[in-house]
Each structure stands twice: as C-alpha cells, then as structure tokens.
Design a protein around this motif. Structure first.
Motif, short mmCIF file in Angstrom:
data_model
loop_
_atom_site.label_atom_id
_atom_site.label_comp_id
_atom_site.label_asym_id
_atom_site.label_seq_id
_atom_site.Cartn_x
_atom_site.Cartn_y
_atom_site.Cartn_z
N ALA A 136 0.84 -1.21 0.00
CA ALA A 136 0.00 0.00 0.00
C ALA A 136 0.87 1.25 0.00
N ALA A 137 1.93 1.26 0.79
CA ALA A 137 2.84 2.41 0.84
C ALA A 137 3.51 2.63 -0.51
N ASP A 138 3.93 1.54 -1.14
CA ASP A 138 4.55 1.64 -2.46
C ASP A 138 3.56 2.16 -3.51
N ALA A 139 2.32 1.69 -3.43
CA ALA A 139 1.29 2.12 -4.38
C ALA A 139 0.98 3.61 -4.21
N VAL A 140 0.83 4.06 -2.97
CA VAL A 140 0.54 5.48 -2.71
C VAL A 140 1.71 6.34 -3.19
N ASP A 141 2.93 5.92 -2.86
CA ASP A 141 4.11 6.68 -3.30
C ASP A 141 4.21 6.73 -4.82
N ALA A 142 3.93 5.62 -5.48
CA ALA A 142 4.03 5.58 -6.95
C ALA A 142 2.98 6.49 -7.60
N VAL A 143 1.76 6.48 -7.06
CA VAL A 143 0.69 7.32 -7.63
C VAL A 143 1.02 8.80 -7.44
N LEU A 144 1.40 9.17 -6.22
CA LEU A 144 1.72 10.56 -5.94
C LEU A 144 2.92 11.04 -6.76
N ASP A 145 3.94 10.18 -6.88
CA ASP A 145 5.13 10.54 -7.65
C ASP A 145 4.78 10.76 -9.12
N ALA A 146 3.95 9.88 -9.68
CA ALA A 146 3.55 10.01 -11.08
C ALA A 146 2.76 11.30 -11.31
N ILE A 147 1.87 11.63 -10.39
CA ILE A 147 1.07 12.86 -10.52
C ILE A 147 1.97 14.09 -10.44
N VAL A 148 2.85 14.12 -9.45
CA VAL A 148 3.74 15.28 -9.27
C VAL A 148 4.64 15.46 -10.48
N ARG A 149 5.24 14.39 -10.97
CA ARG A 149 6.16 14.50 -12.11
C ARG A 149 5.43 14.99 -13.36
N ALA A 150 4.23 14.51 -13.58
CA ALA A 150 3.47 14.93 -14.77
C ALA A 150 3.07 16.40 -14.67
N VAL A 151 2.63 16.84 -13.50
CA VAL A 151 2.22 18.25 -13.33
C VAL A 151 3.42 19.18 -13.45
#
Length: 187
Positions: free
Chosen positions: A20-35
């Motif tokens: 769950a921690a890896d999934a949350v980190d991956a989602v947030l990282d992908a959103i931040v990098r794209a924005v």
C-alpha cells in the motif's frame, strides 16, 4: 487523513502495508512528475491536476499595509470531478461496501494511455537523435555568432499622426438639491 492513515486505509485491500505504501508513493510521484512537466493529470470521476501560471502582481503586507511586488510563478491546481463533487455535496450517497461509486475508466483506456505515454517518450527521444548530425554544423554556426551581421540603418519614417483617444465617460451621481425652507402661514 494524512499519508500514513491513507496507507493504512488501503493496506488490507492490497495485501499488506508495504504494498500500500509503495502504491501510494508511486501514484503521488507520477502525478507530481506529470504536473511539474506541464501535463494535465485527469482521474475520471475524481478530478484533475494541472500546472497554472500566475502573473506578476501587487499585494499588500497585512502587518504594515505596504504594497509589495509579487513575482510571476507557477502553481498546481486541482479541480474536483463531478462524481467527487456529488459525493461531497450529499446529492449522492457513499456505498456501504467501502468502494466509492466513482466512474471507472473504460476498459482499454489505461492501455491506450500507456501507449500514448510511450509514444511521447519515443517522440522526445527521436528529436534528440536528429540533433546529433546538427552538432557537426555547430562550429559553422558558432563562427557566425562570433561575427554578428551589421544591420543596415532603417529609413526614418515620418511620425504617425497621434489619434485622439476618447476619454472614458465618468460616472456621476445625481446630487440632491437642498430642501427649501418654507414658513408656515397663519390663517
């Protein structure tokens, strides 16, 4: 809810706290990098994240009242999707099962998005490969930059007639005339 509580809330669905921690980190990282890259991230039914430019402006220091110049900047913006808005406003009820009734992405759309992302990466790499032959021409361009071409003096033009600008109409408020004093007549 903070990040740790979010991880705990989805840990039982993903089979463990670490996943769950890896999934949350991956989602947030992908959103931040794209924005940060200037892309818009839209999650169907939830909302969209985007980068917005704020122009330079003047603001006031609340302690002193002094006028302060604020520089141009970029900020992230989140706009909630219609499904999310409906749930928050109460016009739709949350289901009891724990799954939020938000529109799910159509089948194949995630694969199509992945293909688009791969195509964008390939498109970014392709121009880089084309730049290598251009590097051979760089010395000639550098020599041209060292000796800038002189511009021919431009012919002087007669000054253009100044056009009269119409002054904006001023708003005026009607003034009340003072009341006249009348004397009472005796009968």
């Amino acid at each position: 809810m903070n990040k740790a509580q979010l991880v705990e809330a989805i840990a039982d669905k993903l089979g463990g706290r670490q996943q769950a921690a890896d999934a949350v980190d991956a989602v947030l990282d992908a959103i931040v990098r794209a924005v940060v890259a200037g892309e818009r991230v839209s999650v169907t039914g939830f909302g969209s994240f985007e980068k917005v430019e704020r122009p330079a402006r003047y603001a006031r220091n609340p302690q002193t009242g002094e006028r302060v110049r604020v520089k141009k900047t970029s900020v992230p913006r989140f706009r909630a999707g219609q499904g999310f808005k409906d749930l928050v406003s109460g016009s739709k009820k949350l289901p009891r099962g724990g799954e939020v009734a938000v529109k799910k992405a159509p089948k194949g759309s995630l694969q199509a998005a992945a293909k688009k992302a791969a195509a964008k990466k390939a498109a970014k790499k392709a121009p880089a490969a084309k730049k290598a032959p251009a590097a051979k021409k760089a010395p000639a361009k550098a020599a041209a930059k060292k000796a800038p071409a002189k511009k021919a003096p431009a012919a002087k033009k007669a000054p253009a007639k100044a056009t009269a600008k119409k002054a904006p109409a001023r708003k005026t408020t009607a003034r009340k005339a003072p009341a006249k004093k009348t004397t009472a007549r005796k009968r």
